[in-house]
Scaffold this active site. Structure first.
Site, PDB file in Angstrom:
ATOM      1  CD  GLN A  85      16.848  38.018  14.427  1.00 48.54           C
ATOM      2  OE1 GLN A  85      15.964  38.698  14.616  1.00 48.54           O
ATOM      3  NE2 GLN A  85      16.490  36.618  14.315  1.00 48.54           N
TER       4      GLN A  85
ATOM      5  CG  ASP B 281       6.771  35.796   7.810  1.00 47.77           C
ATOM      6  OD1 ASP B 281       5.979  35.691   8.525  1.00 47.77           O
ATOM      7  OD2 ASP B 281       7.115  36.816   7.059  1.00 47.77           O
TER       8      ASP B 281
ATOM      9  CG  ASP C 133       8.651  33.308  22.161  1.00 44.13           C
ATOM     10  OD1 ASP C 133       8.926  34.361  22.588  1.00 44.13           O
ATOM     11  OD2 ASP C 133       9.336  32.132  22.517  1.00 44.13           O
ATOM     12  CB  SER C 134       7.019  37.829  17.764  1.00 47.51           C
ATOM     13  OG  SER C 134       6.485  39.007  18.430  1.00 47.51           O
TER      14      SER C 134
HETATM   15  N1  AAT Z   1      11.770  32.785  23.787  1.00 49.02           N
HETATM   16  C1  AAT Z   1      11.970  34.127  23.818  1.00 49.02           C
HETATM   17  C2  AAT Z   1      12.538  34.721  22.772  1.00 49.02           C
HETATM   18  C3  AAT Z   1      12.043  35.508  21.795  1.00 49.02           C
HETATM   19  S1  AAT Z   1      12.800  34.992  20.259  1.00 49.02           S
HETATM   20  C4  AAT Z   1      11.741  35.748  19.063  1.00 49.02           C
HETATM   21  C5  AAT Z   1      11.954  35.081  17.754  1.00 49.02           C
HETATM   22  O1  AAT Z   1      10.803  35.470  16.719  1.00 49.02           O
HETATM   23  C6  AAT Z   1      13.345  35.408  17.136  1.00 49.02           C
HETATM   24  O2  AAT Z   1      14.046  34.129  16.810  1.00 49.02           O
HETATM   25  C7  AAT Z   1      12.978  35.858  15.646  1.00 49.02           C
HETATM   26  O3  AAT Z   1      13.671  35.378  14.564  1.00 49.02           O
HETATM   27  C8  AAT Z   1      11.360  35.426  15.433  1.00 49.02           C
HETATM   28  N2  AAT Z   1      10.627  36.048  14.565  1.00 49.02           N
HETATM   29  C9  AAT Z   1      10.525  37.396  14.244  1.00 49.02           C
HETATM   30  N3  AAT Z   1       9.598  37.711  13.331  1.00 49.02           N
HETATM   31  C10 AAT Z   1       9.181  36.441  12.804  1.00 49.02           C
HETATM   32  C11 AAT Z   1       8.247  35.863  11.817  1.00 49.02           C
HETATM   33  N4  AAT Z   1       7.502  37.043  11.126  1.00 49.02           N
HETATM   34  N5  AAT Z   1       7.815  34.738  11.844  1.00 49.02           N
HETATM   35  C12 AAT Z   1       8.588  33.667  12.483  1.00 49.02           C
HETATM   36  N6  AAT Z   1       9.303  34.219  13.402  1.00 49.02           N
HETATM   37  C13 AAT Z   1       9.705  35.361  13.553  1.00 49.02           C
HETATM   38  C14 AAT Z   1      11.365  36.445  22.137  1.00 49.02           C
HETATM   39  C15 AAT Z   1      11.518  37.493  23.225  1.00 49.02           C
HETATM   40  C16 AAT Z   1      10.441  38.617  23.080  1.00 49.02           C
HETATM   41  C17 AAT Z   1      10.785  39.669  24.335  1.00 49.02           C
HETATM   42  C18 AAT Z   1      12.022  40.439  24.278  1.00 49.02           C
HETATM   43  N7  AAT Z   1      11.977  41.424  25.186  1.00 49.02           N
END
Ligand code: AAT
Length: 279
Positions: free
Chosen positions: A33, A139, A157-158
């Site tokens: 990203q 992942d 927290d995705s």
């Molecule tokens: N603490 C608040 C910030 C976030 S970050 C969400 C994270 O999820 C990102 O760093 C991304 O790289 C990670 N991510 C995405 N897909 C996966 C996956 N399949 N496995 C592990 N990590 C993943 C969230 C804010 C949400 C709300 C925003 N509007």
């Protein structure tokens, strides 16, 4: 004349928010990203992934507390906790406030989010240095599959359901979480805006209530997220967060979550309650 710079996030094709900004502190394209850190005048530093606000210095506490404490407090004795996503470390910081926690695992797909957060958001990411924390750059779906009957609490927290996060909003993933949880296990996922993501919330709530004996939806006010009102969906194998007594709740140092709020959380505005099919 002073130059004014503004950041705009188009939150839907027809609506967005703007913030007056100072310097851009960081910009890169990671394997997954685009990643930016910008200074905003109103909310302090802001972490932006693919043009969407992930967190800011000023309002991060609401989201991180609310994703963490409702589930952690409902579990009678959380020892092993998994955070999926959340590379900034905010949820891990909140999880570590419970003395019962022995292992807090952060499973973040993009290692660059972790590194950049450590550099620019020390108050959020500082907790990642704690000896109880294990970091896995992988992942979340794979991690869940490899750890049956392992965790007490799993917090999702995705990012929004695009790119690598698509699978984190689908039923097989919630089934995997159910299997990765020990008896009494609890999951909570961030589930987007009750204004802009109604179909998603409805579907996730239905999936989680079909898998877990108990499902609950609650909201929090987060000014920098789309519509300012955010939803969280909880699934529990054991305790129901509604039936906790005030003395069951632990005294945790927080700024938003608290025992009085805990009980009020499940009295939903009607247009939100409707999404649970019970409204
Ligand atoms: N603490 C608040 C910030 C976030 S970050 C969400 C994270 O999820 C990102 O760093 C991304 O790289 C990670 N991510 C995405 N897909 C996966 C996956 N399949 N496995 C592990 N990590 C993943 C969230 C804010 C949400 C709300 C925003 N509007």
């Amino acid at each position: 004349m002073d130059m004014e710079l503004w950041y705009t996030e188009k939150q839907t094709p027809d609506f967005g928010i703007q913030a007056k900004i100072g310097r851009t502190l960081h910009h890169e394209q990671t394997e997954y990203q685009s990643l930016d850190v910008i200074e905003t005048k109103q909310f302090g530093r802001m972490l932006v992934l693919d043009g969407m606000v992930m967190t800011t210095d000023q309002d991060e506490f609401v989201y991180h507390e609310m994703l963490t404490h409702v589930g952690m407090n409902t579990h009678p004795n959380p020892k092993r906790v998994l955070v999926i996503g959340g590379g900034d470390g905010g949820v891990i910081r909140e999880v570590l406030k419970y003395p019962s926690v022995e292992h807090a695992v952060l499973c973040e797909i993009d290692g660059r989010v972790i590194e950049v957060s450590k550099e620019y958001f020390p108050k959020i990411a500082g907790a990642l240095e704690d000896s109880r924390v294990k970091i896995r750059v992988e992942d979340g779906i794979k991690h869940i599959e490899a750890h049956p009957n392992h965790y007490d609490v799993i917090l999702v927290d995705s990012t929004e359901p695009v790119g690598p996060a698509v699978g984190l909003f689908q039923k097989p993933f919630y089934q995997g979480i159910f299997e990765a949880l020990r008896p009494e296990g609890i999951m909570v996922a961030q589930t987007e805006s009750p204004w802009f993501n109604r179909d998603l919330i409805r579907r996730v709530y239905r999936d989680i209530s079909n898998i877990f004996p108990i499902a609950r939806l609650y909201t929090a006010s987060i000014p920098t997220y789309p519509s300012g009102l955010w939803s969280f969906t909880l699934g529990s194998k054991g305790r129901d967060p509604i039936s906790l007594r005030e003395e069951d709740l632990q005294a945790i140092h927080t700024k938003y979550y608290g025992p009085t709020l805990h009980h009020a959380l499940f009295r939903l505005p009607k247009f939100v309650e409707e999404l649970t099919g019970k409204g």
